[in-house]
Design a protein around this motif. Sequence first.
Motif, PDB file in Angstrom:
ATOM      1  N   ALA A  10     -10.974 -19.246  -3.603  1.00  0.00           N
ATOM      2  CA  ALA A  10     -12.141 -20.112  -4.485  1.00  0.00           C
ATOM      3  C   ALA A  10     -12.374 -19.449  -5.767  1.00  0.00           C
ATOM      4  O   ALA A  10     -12.450 -18.424  -5.522  1.00  0.00           O
ATOM      5  CB  ALA A  10     -13.274 -20.531  -3.769  1.00  0.00           C
ATOM      6  N   GLY A  11     -12.612 -20.153  -6.604  1.00  0.00           N
ATOM      7  CA  GLY A  11     -13.220 -19.614  -8.030  1.00  0.00           C
ATOM      8  C   GLY A  11     -14.922 -19.444  -7.708  1.00  0.00           C
ATOM      9  O   GLY A  11     -15.247 -19.887  -6.777  1.00  0.00           O
ATOM     10  N   LEU A  12     -15.483 -18.846  -8.715  1.00  0.00           N
ATOM     11  CA  LEU A  12     -16.756 -18.617  -8.448  1.00  0.00           C
ATOM     12  C   LEU A  12     -17.605 -19.813  -9.398  1.00  0.00           C
ATOM     13  O   LEU A  12     -18.358 -20.511  -8.897  1.00  0.00           O
ATOM     14  CB  LEU A  12     -17.280 -17.326  -9.099  1.00  0.00           C
ATOM     15  N   ASN A  13     -17.118 -20.014 -10.685  1.00  0.00           N
ATOM     16  CA  ASN A  13     -17.915 -20.954 -11.294  1.00  0.00           C
ATOM     17  C   ASN A  13     -17.525 -22.395 -11.353  1.00  0.00           C
ATOM     18  O   ASN A  13     -16.272 -22.764 -10.670  1.00  0.00           O
ATOM     19  CB  ASN A  13     -17.543 -20.488 -12.728  1.00  0.00           C
ATOM     20  N   PRO A  14     -18.261 -23.387 -11.802  1.00  0.00           N
ATOM     21  CA  PRO A  14     -17.591 -24.826 -11.867  1.00  0.00           C
ATOM     22  C   PRO A  14     -16.443 -24.876 -12.477  1.00  0.00           C
ATOM     23  O   PRO A  14     -16.041 -24.023 -13.741  1.00  0.00           O
ATOM     24  CB  PRO A  14     -18.919 -25.234 -12.691  1.00  0.00           C
ATOM     25  N   HIS A  15     -15.430 -25.676 -11.867  1.00  0.00           N
ATOM     26  CA  HIS A  15     -14.070 -25.986 -12.559  1.00  0.00           C
ATOM     27  C   HIS A  15     -13.305 -24.556 -12.594  1.00  0.00           C
ATOM     28  O   HIS A  15     -12.453 -24.410 -13.357  1.00  0.00           O
ATOM     29  CB  HIS A  15     -14.358 -26.425 -13.871  1.00  0.00           C
ATOM     30  N   PHE A  42      -0.811 -17.429  -1.000  1.00  0.00           N
ATOM     31  CA  PHE A  42      -1.980 -17.341  -1.713  1.00  0.00           C
ATOM     32  C   PHE A  42      -2.192 -18.071  -2.960  1.00  0.00           C
ATOM     33  O   PHE A  42      -1.193 -17.900  -3.866  1.00  0.00           O
ATOM     34  CB  PHE A  42      -2.172 -15.600  -1.909  1.00  0.00           C
ATOM     35  N   GLU A  43      -3.276 -18.726  -3.194  1.00  0.00           N
ATOM     36  CA  GLU A  43      -3.161 -19.843  -4.280  1.00  0.00           C
ATOM     37  C   GLU A  43      -4.741 -19.449  -4.859  1.00  0.00           C
ATOM     38  O   GLU A  43      -5.783 -19.511  -4.182  1.00  0.00           O
ATOM     39  CB  GLU A  43      -2.829 -21.157  -3.834  1.00  0.00           C
ATOM     40  N   GLY A  44      -4.697 -19.577  -6.183  1.00  0.00           N
ATOM     41  CA  GLY A  44      -6.272 -19.527  -6.742  1.00  0.00           C
ATOM     42  C   GLY A  44      -6.060 -18.797  -7.999  1.00  0.00           C
ATOM     43  O   GLY A  44      -5.198 -18.357  -8.461  1.00  0.00           O
ATOM     44  N   PRO A  45      -7.454 -18.694  -8.790  1.00  0.00           N
ATOM     45  CA  PRO A  45      -8.571 -19.274  -8.082  1.00  0.00           C
ATOM     46  C   PRO A  45      -8.511 -20.771  -8.414  1.00  0.00           C
ATOM     47  O   PRO A  45      -8.065 -21.326  -9.279  1.00  0.00           O
ATOM     48  CB  PRO A  45      -9.602 -18.579  -9.019  1.00  0.00           C
ATOM     49  N   ILE A  46      -9.121 -21.586  -7.266  1.00  0.00           N
ATOM     50  CA  ILE A  46      -8.868 -22.839  -7.399  1.00  0.00           C
ATOM     51  C   ILE A  46     -10.686 -23.462  -7.438  1.00  0.00           C
ATOM     52  O   ILE A  46     -11.633 -22.828  -6.653  1.00  0.00           O
ATOM     53  CB  ILE A  46      -8.524 -23.389  -5.918  1.00  0.00           C
ATOM     54  N   SER A  47     -10.801 -24.356  -8.052  1.00  0.00           N
ATOM     55  CA  SER A  47     -11.887 -25.080  -8.294  1.00  0.00           C
ATOM     56  C   SER A  47     -12.663 -25.480  -7.104  1.00  0.00           C
ATOM     57  O   SER A  47     -11.950 -26.380  -6.230  1.00  0.00           O
ATOM     58  CB  SER A  47     -11.909 -26.451  -9.328  1.00  0.00           C
TER      59      SER A  47
END
Length: 293
Positions: free
Chosen positions: A165-170, A204-209
């Motif tokens: 996951a990402g940290l920030n919005p979007h 492994f995929e990311g960072p994802i919104s």
Amino acid sequence: MPIRIGITLGDPAGIGPEIARAALESGKLANDVDYKIIGQVGAEDAGTPSPDSARAAFAAVEDAASLANSGGIDAIVTGPIQKARMAEVGFEFPGQTEFFASRSGTTNYAMLLTGGTITVALVTTHVPLRDVPDLLKTSEIVRVVKLLDNFLRCRGKGVPRVAVAGLNPHAGESGKIGREEIEIIAPAVHELQSAIGNQQSAIFEGPISPDTLFFHLANEKWDAALCMYHDQGLIPLKLHAFHSGVNTTLGLPFPRTSPDHGTAFDIAGKGTARPDSMIAAINLAAELAQTKG
């Protein structure tokens, strides 16, 4: 020799004793396991926490840690405690995760929660939200994902699929609303794709919104997600599997699980507490102990 699981009752003024009893009587647990209750059953104190009930909970986890470290039991399932009350009687840990890591001499550990089709591991846990960005490090993300990868392989995922996951919005919107994704998270994903991916198949995929990740996770696009902070992972997990979620400590020399809920003092002793999460926690502990053995 059957797997031996120690079950602590948590704070005896909470629902721990009754959900442990209900789980053992449910007929939904493995028969070839020895279950050992650890802790004080204080039905007369149900719903009324006190320093004595906190001390009883503290003594139970100490006994469980001692038994696990000495080989007296193969896995631990812990009943819920009230952290503030425990702190008042000398429990100097943010939670039971950190306690068992300390008692087993484990420094490489992490918190994971699983229920239904959602499994999440956390990079940061019991810290104020404002501190999370400063605590995120590429090395920490890689470390926790490796623990998560091992957990998934232990559960039969030959090619683990992990969303980061990402940290920030979007996920930061290409740096317009935060650069943690560019400077910290994406380099970790690249390192994981190179290191673990080349050794043995993994995805492994990311960072994802985060606002879309959990829909796809619940629909099994991935096997698990790595979340940057506590509520990022726990809110969707509890929405999806409130009654069956299990908390697991990764990295310990023995499996340790717990129901993913608190002491529920308000309903303790009323016969309305559901044992579903305790049943799931016991069964997962047995599964992990069997795999480890």
